[in-house]
Design an enzyme around this catalytic site. Structure first.
Site, PDB file in Angstrom:
ATOM      1  N   HIS A  52      11.395  23.982   8.203  1.00  0.00           N
ATOM      2  CA  HIS A  52      10.297  24.621   9.324  1.00  0.00           C
ATOM      3  C   HIS A  52       9.665  23.277   9.924  1.00  0.00           C
ATOM      4  O   HIS A  52      10.526  21.731   9.250  1.00  0.00           O
ATOM      5  CB  HIS A  52       8.435  25.024   8.702  1.00  0.00           C
ATOM      6  CG  HIS A  52       8.632  26.536   8.790  1.00  0.00           C
ATOM      7  ND1 HIS A  52       7.530  27.039   7.735  1.00  0.00           N
ATOM      8  CD2 HIS A  52       9.529  27.094   8.386  1.00  0.00           C
ATOM      9  CE1 HIS A  52       8.125  28.675   7.985  1.00  0.00           C
ATOM     10  NE2 HIS A  52       9.341  28.373   7.697  1.00  0.00           N
ATOM     11  N   GLU A  54       7.067  21.074   9.955  1.00  0.00           N
ATOM     12  CA  GLU A  54       6.455  20.142   9.233  1.00  0.00           C
ATOM     13  C   GLU A  54       7.082  19.388   8.184  1.00  0.00           C
ATOM     14  O   GLU A  54       7.338  18.548   7.567  1.00  0.00           O
ATOM     15  CB  GLU A  54       4.894  21.521   8.894  1.00  0.00           C
ATOM     16  CG  GLU A  54       4.008  21.295   9.917  1.00  0.00           C
ATOM     17  CD  GLU A  54       4.377  22.751  10.107  1.00  0.00           C
ATOM     18  OE1 GLU A  54       5.959  23.272  10.347  1.00  0.00           O
ATOM     19  OE2 GLU A  54       3.910  24.027  10.427  1.00  0.00           O
ATOM     20  N   CYS A  82       2.225  26.507   7.372  1.00  0.00           N
ATOM     21  CA  CYS A  82       2.140  28.107   6.881  1.00  0.00           C
ATOM     22  C   CYS A  82       1.844  27.580   5.274  1.00  0.00           C
ATOM     23  O   CYS A  82       1.514  26.318   4.537  1.00  0.00           O
ATOM     24  CB  CYS A  82       3.206  28.750   6.350  1.00  0.00           C
ATOM     25  SG  CYS A  82       4.830  27.530   5.729  1.00  0.00           S
ATOM     26  N   CYS A  85       4.111  24.833   3.880  1.00  0.00           N
ATOM     27  CA  CYS A  85       4.069  23.518   4.362  1.00  0.00           C
ATOM     28  C   CYS A  85       2.863  23.139   4.046  1.00  0.00           C
ATOM     29  O   CYS A  85       2.650  21.702   4.612  1.00  0.00           O
ATOM     30  CB  CYS A  85       4.176  23.807   6.145  1.00  0.00           C
ATOM     31  SG  CYS A  85       5.755  23.832   6.699  1.00  0.00           S
TER      32      CYS A  85
END
Lengths: 135, 135
Positions: A52, A54, A82, A85
């Site tokens: 992701h 992040e 999420c 993260c």
């Protein structure tokens, strides 16, 4: 306003990812007003389900500072991080999350975190980017 | 028993990490009885706060299968995956988590997940490894 500049950097990076057929998310990490890292989601490209925006930005920031302690760092994310993260942010001691659009903008329940959060930051631009990518 | 063999592979990998001064955790991923990846925590070495054993094993398995969909894969972890790793497992569609020791063995509350879990698998060995590393 510095915060807006950093969120725009995250947005621009997300757009770069979109142009490469990646998921429409970007993030950057800042410490003491200095940009440490910026990344878009690369899950499909790598392939790596954990990649992701992040996570990528956190991993890069760790490398830049040569530490796993990102205290006093702030993360700007185009979409609310999420649970994976968020936990990474917490473990890294990131002090604040700024995000644009979030689950609450697309009808999903928000997640809890102990990190200070500034929500809806340039939300419309972040949300529009997501909508376009989902079309 | 195949499950025990795979947990022992995770334990051995954790021990390899301990010998390299890493956090005492190991994990491996199996699909249809075949070992896809095995990793120990490399957070301090990389440095990368996200480099938990499970995350490393997931990332490697994605590369091996060239996909972000780890359906029908099972993960063996010497310690119960943290929230970050559990979310990564869920996003990867991992079907089952086997773990040895867990937060419940050291007085912490367990986390919820939607993935099927087999707990306390070779718990004593996993716990002993953690205790030794923490001394």
């Amino acid at each position: 306003m510095a915060e807006e500049r950093f969120m725009r950097i995250a947005i621009d990076k997300a757009k770069e990812g979109i142009a490469k057929d990646q998921e429409p998310f970007g993030a950057c990490i800042v410490k003491d007003g200095k940009l440490l890292s910026v990344a878009h989601n690369t899950a499909r490209a790598d392939p790596d389900v954990t990649a992701h925006a992040e996570m990528n930005a956190i991993r890069m920031a760790c490398k830049v500072l040569n530490t796993i302690d990102l205290s006093r760092c702030e993360i700007y994310a185009t979409f609310k991080p999420c649970r994976m993260c968020q936990e990474a942010c917490e473990r890294a001691n990131i002090s604040k999350i700024y995000y644009g659009a979030g689950p609450e903008d697309i009808g999903s329940p928000p997640l809890e975190t102990s990190i200070q959060i500034e929500a809806g930051f340039l939300r419309d631009e972040c949300l529009e980017m997501l909508r376009r990518a989902r079309q």
